[in-house]
Design a protein around this motif. Structure first.
Motif, PDB file in Angstrom:
ATOM      1  N   HIS C 217      91.486  33.150  48.520  1.00 28.01           N
ATOM      2  CA  HIS C 217      92.120  32.280  47.517  1.00 28.01           C
ATOM      3  C   HIS C 217      93.584  32.002  47.820  1.00 28.01           C
ATOM      4  N   PHE C 218      94.165  32.680  48.790  1.00 24.41           N
ATOM      5  CA  PHE C 218      95.611  32.591  49.044  1.00 24.41           C
ATOM      6  C   PHE C 218      96.006  31.185  49.496  1.00 24.41           C
ATOM      7  N   ALA C 219      97.045  30.656  48.870  1.00 25.56           N
ATOM      8  CA  ALA C 219      97.533  29.305  49.194  1.00 25.56           C
ATOM      9  C   ALA C 219      99.044  29.322  49.096  1.00 25.56           C
ATOM     10  N   PRO C 220      99.722  29.649  50.197  1.00 23.70           N
ATOM     11  CA  PRO C 220     101.165  29.898  50.110  1.00 23.70           C
ATOM     12  C   PRO C 220     101.965  28.671  49.693  1.00 23.70           C
ATOM     13  N   ARG C 221     103.006  28.939  48.951  1.00 26.53           N
ATOM     14  CA  ARG C 221     103.906  27.889  48.457  1.00 26.53           C
ATOM     15  C   ARG C 221     105.274  28.529  48.238  1.00 26.53           C
TER      16      ARG C 221
END
Lengths: 428, 428, 428
Positions: C217-221
């Motif tokens: 689920h990781f979605a860096p921002r």
């Protein structure tokens, strides 16, 4: 044994002249004028850029074409493993009269000169078509394309509709549509008038398909007339400032209307499913788009059910969607598997996807391949790549695994490569 | 060399008699009576329909079976590339005594006559089983099946539970359950009584598995008794008008209860994961279901952890889920890879999926194949297809790539094809 | 012909000495001391457990190592089809001086004794490296590793950062970080000080990569300084009781800061994408993690665009993500395809994924393989497995399908196997 068998099947597949059912050819300048037209293809610029060539080095406004070619040449080394590079080598060897396996920076100049000389021949276009065994190619025409000045039997118009569905809020698109159709779109009725005009014009000029590329999240659905009126009204007054929900509703309304008109005008509706635009905004020209492979044809369930008489040739961007395509084409009479698109147009994925289609979809419902090319010279290496893989699959999975005769296997290959195109995209 | 090696391995795999661990055979009419039973199989009707045969042409109430067969025969041409077509050709050649490679419309009548003659033989069922090297087949029994009138050592009952989980709101299902079990389900307690009755009856009749097919969105979880009571109460009073959330909670409660009973009664719980029903509602009978390949076994995490003693033989509908299946079976002791289901039951996907399983899952935890057939004649071509692919994978990936002896490779094949079935689905 | 060709290519690929660019070697105890170090590898314990060996049988505190080995040996039969088992057999044959194809329980004792004898040799570590053709291996160091007591030219430090991103709320992690860096993290400024200290220390000790494994689920921002300050403040005061949204924001803030420091310190940032931890919580040590294959690199779009100067060698856990990896590496200059990770580290997936990468990604942007090993003895069988597959792909897809010379094919193989590692992960 298998290599010889593959070779014989390849020869059989290479004999006939065919139609290329999807390209981006400009019919007013279909063939290349110089090597810059060849190496300027995004497959080379984006790979060279990925390997380290700065965008500024090849996209400067004042860059001389020959200098651009030489700069790209210096980055061909890191790409010489790719299948895209092999297309260039095959063009060089088959069309430009060289004999090389690996291209080096020092080849740039003699090759440039040779290409200029050959391409200056007034018959170059004809020669390329002849050597590529092409009788005609489908185009990708903007909705306001005048469709004039070319032979529509050789260059077959297709109505491309991305702008209408995804950019109708843009003032420039609205103006283009009003200008060419004579109808300013402010509601459902004017939308239908404008689109109908376009379909009529394209049909009159021999168009054989309507086409669109679609992002992964797209899930078409009908929109009520009232909702469409409201959304289109908002776009007319607010343009790109219209609410996102209105822009979305308008897009779905346009898409559904296009499907209705495809039914009425008996045009197949090519759906190219799965692309995200401008993922890498700093990328080179046409080298910025990627995708999210989490997409399903279940998103098109309502569409396929609502339009049983419209043929939907479907391309999917990711190989992981190919099994769904094979299954949907196996069940839905109006779903057709179409080519191997873009990031799936490499041998490993073509082989896997093609084999799965051949063994599960009726043979009449498969368009084997299209080149997607911008310049005519690319049909030859791209179709040859496909034919080699088709020959391999037929040899290994039909002749060897299933005991078919070579003749029968070749005939199946020719059906998906050649015959189906004329039947699925009939002349008016 | 490889082709001969494959051939020898195929022979070795073909020798033993086996059990088919999942079919839809009607034990009161297991074999075909005519060619209409063969060509009426949904694989043929749906492909012929996809290729252009109108549904009305083959589903008219008053259609004579021989006429139906002739109509389908006329659409076999467009399907003769498919692997499904090859199953029919193999039946024709191996069971019906013909010698043909390609079936033409004129074959319909002589084949019809020949089939009627052969199938009228009172030993036809035995002959088919004998020639197919089958000792027994698993059935798919409705929960209210009386399980009478047949030899349960040859036709092994399995409790199919889709209706209980997904249709318990339907009055007809509720009535069937009340009628067969003697318990009207209005809360958790009566649910357990009703289901326990069914497990006891099935177990008494030699059932060796509980089974269910599941949609992509399904993610089982326990439901508290209070919540289950409330949901089941709503279903009892409102039927299909019950709130969607109650229908969903009831479904999860039933599913969890089934798992508990599988543990108590020591029945493996076959999960067939990923089907969307009626995607193409206008399709032919049994040719309407498709899928969304965006599914993950992580949805079953809680289930696999909660029931370490229940064996879960898992089938996945899409090949893209196969790696997860291989990985979960590699880690979870209670997860078993089971067969190649439906849209993944074609050679390209079987080969890729089988190879991935063989090299990563303990050999004791793989059920190689089941036929899923409705009529006995289909075991032969389906299992032969599988055996050819199994022989290919063993030849290429074990004997050639890894230097195994043929004997050792064949033994691995026989374990997944034959021996594991009896161990994973033990007799009471 | 193809088998001999593969064999010749394999020989060519086997000649040079290489660097292993990702391992879990403990540099203070790099080689095994006994067979328990070999068979205690989670690939064997988890597969034996999956096949029926109780966790308590191999994880009891007072279990003697030799007894553990004998217990695992008794469960090797059910695993002897797997590729993981073949690694053990290759170690036994190539490093331990046995000649066996199939290991039986009676081999346990003599093999134990032989291993103890060999491993007691003070040169065992050197011998293993020499026979494995390894010059150096990358480590996986905790952020507070002292990096002392070993030769950093042979054992190359890499900063592993999972704990910092995902467990900064844990008091133990906070304390470790404060203790090693001298900075208590309470806001963005102290975070940067603490991390910068770690980068400086690692860089001083010759670190050549920063690395992390990431859930699906990781979605860096990026996180604003104000938001990061608030989140980090909450973690400082509430620890694991901090709100989930604060823990998430803190994680993204840390991750983004790591990327900034990778840029500043010119360290490649290895991303290992897709693992769910503790899916099977009752599994054996290190045999509890699985995944959800529904992940997309589109989740990293913002990261790849924001850090054009940081190299991101990417590993994906599921083969279905490999095409995205190939496509993103083809377009983004800073995306590099890296090895075949964990559940995708089996021949069928390696072959499919490798072939797709070789033909679409510039040859300079692919790290062919890493062993991921915990003990040095595993480099040999794992790299040999990879080299055999690489030789197969080069033979079939380059020499046969594309007419390359063997020399040219071998050179491509050596580039992805050996040369790229030094270029992509340069020495300071």
């Amino acid at each position: 044994m298998s290599l010889e068998l593959r070779s014989r099947l390849y020869e059989a597949l290479s004999e006939p002249f065919i139609i290329d059912p999807h390209t981006h050819i400009n019919p007013l300048a279909p063939a290349s004028k110089s090597l810059a037209d060849i190496l300027g293809y995004h497959y080379f610029t984006e790979l060279a850029h990925s390997a380290g060539l700065a965008k500024s080095q090849i996209e400067a406004d004042d860059l001389a074409p020959q200098e651009k070619v030489e700069r790209i040449f210096r980055y061909l080394g890191p790409l010489n493993n790719t299948i895209q590079y092999s297309w260039f080598v095959e063009i060089v060897n088959s069309l430009l009269g060289f004999e090389v396996e690996v291209l080096l920076p020092e080849h740039a100049e003699p090759l440039w000169n040779k290409a200029v000389e050959l391409m200056a021949d007034e018959n170059w276009e004809d020669q390329v078509l002849q050597r590529s065994h092409l009788t005609a190619v489908f185009l990708t025409n903007d909705f306001d394309d005048r469709l004039e000045g070319f032979n529509t039997e050789r260059y077959i118009p297709c109505l491309r509709t991305d702008d209408l569905v995804f950019k109708l809020a843009h003032p420039s698109v609205r103006e283009r549509l009003a200008s060419c159709s004579g109808h300013d779109v402010t509601d459902s009725a004017s939308l239908e008038q404008a689109l109908r005009d376009r379909f009529q014009v394209f049909k009159n000029r021999g168009a054989r398909a309507c086409a669109i590329s679609l992002p992964p999240h797209f899930a078409p659905r009908p929109v009520s007339t009232a909702r469409a009126d409201r959304a289109l009204g908002q776009l007319a007054t607010k343009g790109r400032d219209a609410d996102a929900s209105d822009q979305e509703a308008a897009g779905y309304a346009v898409f559904w209307k296009l499907a209705e008109l495809c039914q009425e005008y008996r045009l197949p509706f090519d759906l190219m499913i799965g692309v995200n635009r401008s993922v890498y905004a700093a990328g080179v020209y046409q080298g910025q788009d990627l995708y999210d492979s989490r997409v399903s044809l279940i998103q098109y369930q309502q569409l396929f059910n609502a339009f049983p008489e419209v043929r939907f040739p479907i391309s999917v961007l990711a190989s992981v969607t190919n099994q769904e395509l094979a299954s949907y084409a196996w069940i839905f009479p109006n779903v057709i598997a179409n080519g191997h698109w873009w990031y799936s147009n490499t041998p490993t994925y073509i082989e896997h996807d093609l084999a799965a289609r051949l063994e599960a979809i009726p043979r009449t419902k498969q368009i084997g391949y299209y080149s997607d090319m911008y310049k005519l010279e690319f049909a030859l290496p791209k179709f040859n790549m496909y034919k080699r893989i088709l020959a391999k699959v037929l040899a290994e999975r039909y002749v060897q695994d299933r005991g078919w005769s070579e003749e029968r296997a070749a005939d199946l290959g020719l059906q998906v490569l050649q015959r189906n195109t004329s039947i699925i995209f009939p002349v008016n």
